[in-house]
Design a protein around this motif. Structure first.
Motif, PDB file in Angstrom:
ATOM      1  N   MET A  47     -18.512   3.285  55.707  1.00 33.38           N
ATOM      2  CA  MET A  47     -17.924   2.397  56.700  1.00 33.38           C
ATOM      3  C   MET A  47     -17.723   1.033  56.045  1.00 33.38           C
ATOM      4  O   MET A  47     -18.632   0.507  55.380  1.00 33.38           O
ATOM      5  CB  MET A  47     -18.838   2.273  57.913  1.00 33.38           C
ATOM      6  N   LEU A  48     -16.549   0.446  56.233  1.00 31.66           N
ATOM      7  CA  LEU A  48     -16.169  -0.781  55.529  1.00 31.66           C
ATOM      8  C   LEU A  48     -15.667  -1.832  56.509  1.00 31.66           C
ATOM      9  O   LEU A  48     -15.038  -1.513  57.516  1.00 31.66           O
ATOM     10  CB  LEU A  48     -15.075  -0.479  54.499  1.00 31.66           C
ATOM     11  N   LEU A  49     -15.939  -3.080  56.156  1.00 29.52           N
ATOM     12  CA  LEU A  49     -15.422  -4.223  56.918  1.00 29.52           C
ATOM     13  C   LEU A  49     -14.616  -5.087  55.970  1.00 29.52           C
ATOM     14  O   LEU A  49     -15.101  -5.467  54.895  1.00 29.52           O
ATOM     15  CB  LEU A  49     -16.575  -5.043  57.506  1.00 29.52           C
ATOM     16  N   SER A  50     -13.379  -5.415  56.359  1.00 30.95           N
ATOM     17  CA  SER A  50     -12.546  -6.311  55.545  1.00 30.95           C
ATOM     18  C   SER A  50     -12.183  -7.547  56.347  1.00 30.95           C
ATOM     19  O   SER A  50     -12.269  -7.551  57.577  1.00 30.95           O
ATOM     20  CB  SER A  50     -11.271  -5.598  55.087  1.00 30.95           C
ATOM     21  N   ASP A  51     -11.764  -8.586  55.642  1.00 34.41           N
ATOM     22  CA  ASP A  51     -11.256  -9.767  56.335  1.00 34.41           C
ATOM     23  C   ASP A  51      -9.755  -9.592  56.589  1.00 34.41           C
ATOM     24  O   ASP A  51      -9.194  -8.517  56.370  1.00 34.41           O
ATOM     25  CB  ASP A  51     -11.555 -11.043  55.542  1.00 34.41           C
ATOM     26  N   ASP A  52      -9.098 -10.657  57.028  1.00 28.75           N
ATOM     27  CA  ASP A  52      -7.694 -10.536  57.416  1.00 28.75           C
ATOM     28  C   ASP A  52      -6.750 -10.474  56.227  1.00 28.75           C
ATOM     29  O   ASP A  52      -5.539 -10.308  56.405  1.00 28.75           O
ATOM     30  CB  ASP A  52      -7.302 -11.706  58.334  1.00 28.75           C
ATOM     31  N   THR A  53      -7.268 -10.586  54.998  1.00 27.41           N
ATOM     32  CA  THR A  53      -6.426 -10.429  53.812  1.00 27.41           C
ATOM     33  C   THR A  53      -6.602  -9.065  53.169  1.00 27.41           C
ATOM     34  O   THR A  53      -5.923  -8.748  52.191  1.00 27.41           O
ATOM     35  CB  THR A  53      -6.757 -11.508  52.768  1.00 27.41           C
ATOM     36  N   GLY A  54      -7.542  -8.253  53.697  1.00 28.41           N
ATOM     37  CA  GLY A  54      -7.827  -6.953  53.102  1.00 28.41           C
ATOM     38  C   GLY A  54      -8.992  -6.969  52.144  1.00 28.41           C
ATOM     39  O   GLY A  54      -9.327  -5.942  51.542  1.00 28.41           O
ATOM     40  N   LEU A  55      -9.650  -8.126  51.982  1.00 34.52           N
ATOM     41  CA  LEU A  55     -10.813  -8.218  51.095  1.00 34.52           C
ATOM     42  C   LEU A  55     -12.008  -7.524  51.745  1.00 34.52           C
ATOM     43  O   LEU A  55     -12.376  -7.848  52.876  1.00 34.52           O
ATOM     44  CB  LEU A  55     -11.157  -9.682  50.819  1.00 34.52           C
ATOM     45  N   LEU A  56     -12.639  -6.579  51.056  1.00 35.59           N
ATOM     46  CA  LEU A  56     -13.779  -5.858  51.587  1.00 35.59           C
ATOM     47  C   LEU A  56     -15.023  -6.759  51.548  1.00 35.59           C
ATOM     48  O   LEU A  56     -15.378  -7.290  50.495  1.00 35.59           O
ATOM     49  CB  LEU A  56     -14.043  -4.582  50.779  1.00 35.59           C
ATOM     50  N   LEU A  57     -15.662  -6.930  52.711  1.00 36.03           N
ATOM     51  CA  LEU A  57     -16.802  -7.825  52.845  1.00 36.03           C
ATOM     52  C   LEU A  57     -18.137  -7.084  52.908  1.00 36.03           C
ATOM     53  O   LEU A  57     -19.132  -7.542  52.350  1.00 36.03           O
ATOM     54  CB  LEU A  57     -16.654  -8.679  54.114  1.00 36.03           C
ATOM     55  N   GLU A  58     -18.178  -5.960  53.636  1.00 33.08           N
ATOM     56  CA  GLU A  58     -19.417  -5.230  53.869  1.00 33.08           C
ATOM     57  C   GLU A  58     -19.153  -3.733  53.798  1.00 33.08           C
ATOM     58  O   GLU A  58     -18.033  -3.273  54.058  1.00 33.08           O
ATOM     59  CB  GLU A  58     -19.985  -5.558  55.264  1.00 33.08           C
ATOM     60  N   SER A  59     -20.206  -2.976  53.460  1.00 33.70           N
ATOM     61  CA  SER A  59     -20.070  -1.521  53.460  1.00 33.70           C
ATOM     62  C   SER A  59     -21.395  -0.885  53.835  1.00 33.70           C
ATOM     63  O   SER A  59     -22.463  -1.474  53.647  1.00 33.70           O
ATOM     64  CB  SER A  59     -19.627  -1.013  52.080  1.00 33.70           C
TER      65      SER A  59
END
Length: 636
Positions: free
Chosen positions: A89-101
């Motif tokens: 499971m992944l979380l990205s910001d509004d630019t597509g940068l992956l922040l958390e997994s």
């Protein structure tokens, strides 16, 4: 490159493209067309893709800390439901940068080979068609399965993603579940959409914990469920924010937030709502916004009766926010705060003027935290600290490889980073003239153009600060007059510390902060030190006062409760004591504190017959400090 033809694209698309239940078949087709137009090749080497360093990841995470804080508990919950199923499971910001997994180790190791890990950018123009980047562009949940990925080395993946939006409608990022394409289950799409809705609802509830909220649905059974619509309103009935279902059920647009009253969508006035809520006795209200429609509404109040205004003569209760925290009793500061309150949420540019160290940076952050953009980013740029050769790329960003030395993955730039929040331009008076022209265009058009890139719409509150005299700069043609008027929506002057009447309260506030954790509590100033502080001119203003008190607190023993002169650094002690002892009627060159200090040192050395040790003792400083000051005096 020859013009792209959609027919050629359809020949390359897998037969299963867009066949996932609930997904528009055109999503994949449009994405592949964009990838082709962006110059991506299906066989593109995976090592060419951008990836943030550890330091850059930390900076990015700090800027999106609010999103991460609200999303992480939901991610942990949902990962508990899919654990050991070979997913991440992944979380990205509004630019597509992956922040958390969060994911299973065996699949995470495989996913890492295609950089499906925090720090990687999965923007569509970098990674081709993929659920994260494509959901950001399409603005809706999407599944990209197997060979639907544009880049062939990603075809082993199956990814379901849903965008995350804040209560004002601004895009925050994406939540994604990825797995091996052979193990994809249709339920995954439902899980990721439910996770997105829970994260958005959590952000909505926390953002408006102290506001009146209306919860509604066309079915009374749906009230209290995850699919209910919700809006927050102020005392005038203006809509402050909404959850995703609220936007959908009412047909709200992001531009309606903060500008439209709820009655436009409910067919009620504020008085109607008050009367109906009073008669309902806690039961849902039944309203008919349009002919043939029935809407069930529940009113949630957190601060007493709904819109029961006090008489006009009653004083308005002070708001306990970041601006209020800066009010320690000085009349001029209080007036500045009152002026700033009147423009909060109005997107009026604020220009803070005052001497260096007078607290302009504290006021800028307080304006951000006290206003409706508090959940957005606060981006501070010191225009005087940036080399002229770098300020353009730093502010406006650049496309990949736009110039020699540019980052190969490009840079959004500080202006784009402030989208949805506040941009603080410190020492704006020192901005190069060429950059002033570009900044003026951004403010006039609401669009920023990165170096070598395409225009991008931006929305931010601008707060500027300077110690410069703009009238002189404009007369000297070093600052554009038209830009000055753009910056000067509201000009606020902050008094220097020597003119403030709240010095004791400021000292107590700083000591409380610096002495946190001391068992004997906050120290107080000795009478001698309090007198010295009161008579000092404070050329460095609040910054100097904070620095002196911070060092003095570190010099305290654990059981000491009083700050004295000997707790100060030698430099600070010398400045304070020489000013106290200097004759008041002696004219010094320029009347400066440095001149008075130099005269005091010269007099002490003369009286000691040139004996440095004796002069140092008389001044209450070490010989090394005295030698250093004498050397400095010889260079003046």
């Amino acid at each position: 490159m020859e013009p792209f033809r959609l027919a050629a694209l359809s020949d390359r698309l897998p037969a299963s493209a867009g066949q996932t239940q609930g997904v528009d078949p055109g999503d994949i087709s449009r994405s592949w067309q964009r990838c082709r137009m962006a110059g991506l090749a299906p066989e593109q080497n995976r090592v060419d893709q951008p990836h943030f360093s550890s330091a850059e990841r930390r900076v990015a995470a700090e800027r999106r800390s609010t999103l991460i804080t609200h999303a992480r508990p939901i991610m942990d919950y949902f990962y508990g439901q899919i654990k050991d199923s070979g997913c991440v499971m992944l979380l990205s910001d509004d630019t597509g940068l992956l922040l958390e997994s969060a994911g299973d180790l065996d699949f995470c190791n495989r996913a890492a080979k295609v950089a499906l890990t925090p720090g990687a950018s999965w923007a569509e123009d970098a990674r081709g068609t993929n659920a994260i980047g494509t959901a950001l562009i399409e603005g809706k949940p999407i599944v990209v399965n197997g060979t639907e990925h544009y880049l062939r080395h990603n075809s082993f993946l199956a990814c379901a993603a849903a965008p995350l939006t804040e209560p004002g409608g601004k895009l925050l990022g994406v939540i994604d579940i990825s797995c091996d394409s052979r193990r994809y289950h249709p339920h995954t799409f439902g899980l990721v959409r439910a996770a997105a809705q829970m994260i958005e609802n959590r952000i909505f509830e926390i953002s408006f914990a102290h506001n009146t909220k209306l919860r509604f649905h066309y079915s009374s059974e749906c009230l209290g469920s995850m699919v209910e619509g919700a809006i927050a309103i102020d005392e005038e009935g203006v809509i402050l924010g909404a959850n995703r279902s609220g936007f959908a059920l009412l047909g709200l647009r992001p531009e309606d937030i903060g500008t439209q009253e709820f009655g436009r969508y409910f067919g009620l006035t504020m008085r109607d709502l008050i009367d109906m809520e009073h008669r309902a006795g806690g039961r849902p209200l039944v309203v008919h916004p349009r002919r043939g429609e029935t809407l069930y509404v529940s009113v949630e109040q957190t601060r007493g009766p709904l819109i029961r205004r006090p008489p006009l003569s009653a004083p308005e209760a002070p708001k306990l926010d970041a601006l209020a925290a800066l009010d320690t009793g000085d009349e001029r500061v209080n007036r500045a705060i009152s002026q700033l309150r009147r423009v909060l949420g109005r997107k009026v540019p604020v220009l803070l003027q005052g001497e260096t160290g007078a607290g302009k940076d504290f006021f800028a952050r307080a304006i951000h935290e006290a206003g409706p953009r508090a959940n957005g980013p606060f981006v501070a740029v010191n225009c005087a600290a940036l080399p002229e050769t770098l300020i353009e790329a730093e502010l406006f960003g650049h496309a990949p490889g736009a110039f020699t030395g540019a980052r190969k993955e490009g840079s959004a730039g500080r202006i784009r980073e402030a989208h949805g929040g506040t941009l603080f331009l410190d020492e704006i008076g020192d901005m190069p003239l060429s950059m002033q022209t570009r900044l003026l265009r951004v403010l006039e058009e609401g669009v920023v153009t990165p170096i070598g890139g395409k225009p991008v719409a931006v929305d931010f509150l601008l707060v500027s600060a300077t110690h410069a005299d703009f009238s002189t700069r404009i007369a000297e043609k070093t600052f554009r007059e038209d830009l000055y008027y753009r910056l000067n929506g509201l000009a606020v002057s902050l008094p220097p510390l020597r003119e403030r009447t709240d010095l004791p309260a400021l000292i107590n506030r700083i000591l409380e902060r610096e002495a946190q954790g001391r068992q004997v509590g906050t120290p107080r100033l000795s009478p001698e030190l309090a007198k010295a502080f009161a008579e000092y001119r404070w050329p460095g203003n609040l910054r100097q006062l904070s620095g002196i008190l911070r060092t003095a607190c570190l010099m305290l023993d654990d059981d000491e409760t009083e700050l004295c002169l000997h707790h100060l650094s030698e430099e600070a002690m010398l400045d304070l004591t020489t000013q106290q002892c200097a004759p008041k009627n002696v004219e010094q060159p320029g009347g400066t504190l440095r001149a008075q200090s130099d005269a005091m040192i010269a007099g002490a050395v003369s009286e000691a017959g040139g004996n440095i040790a004796a002069a140092a003792r008389a001044l209450g400083i070490s010989r090394n400090t005295l030698y250093r000051r004498l050397a400095a005096m010889r260079t003046h």
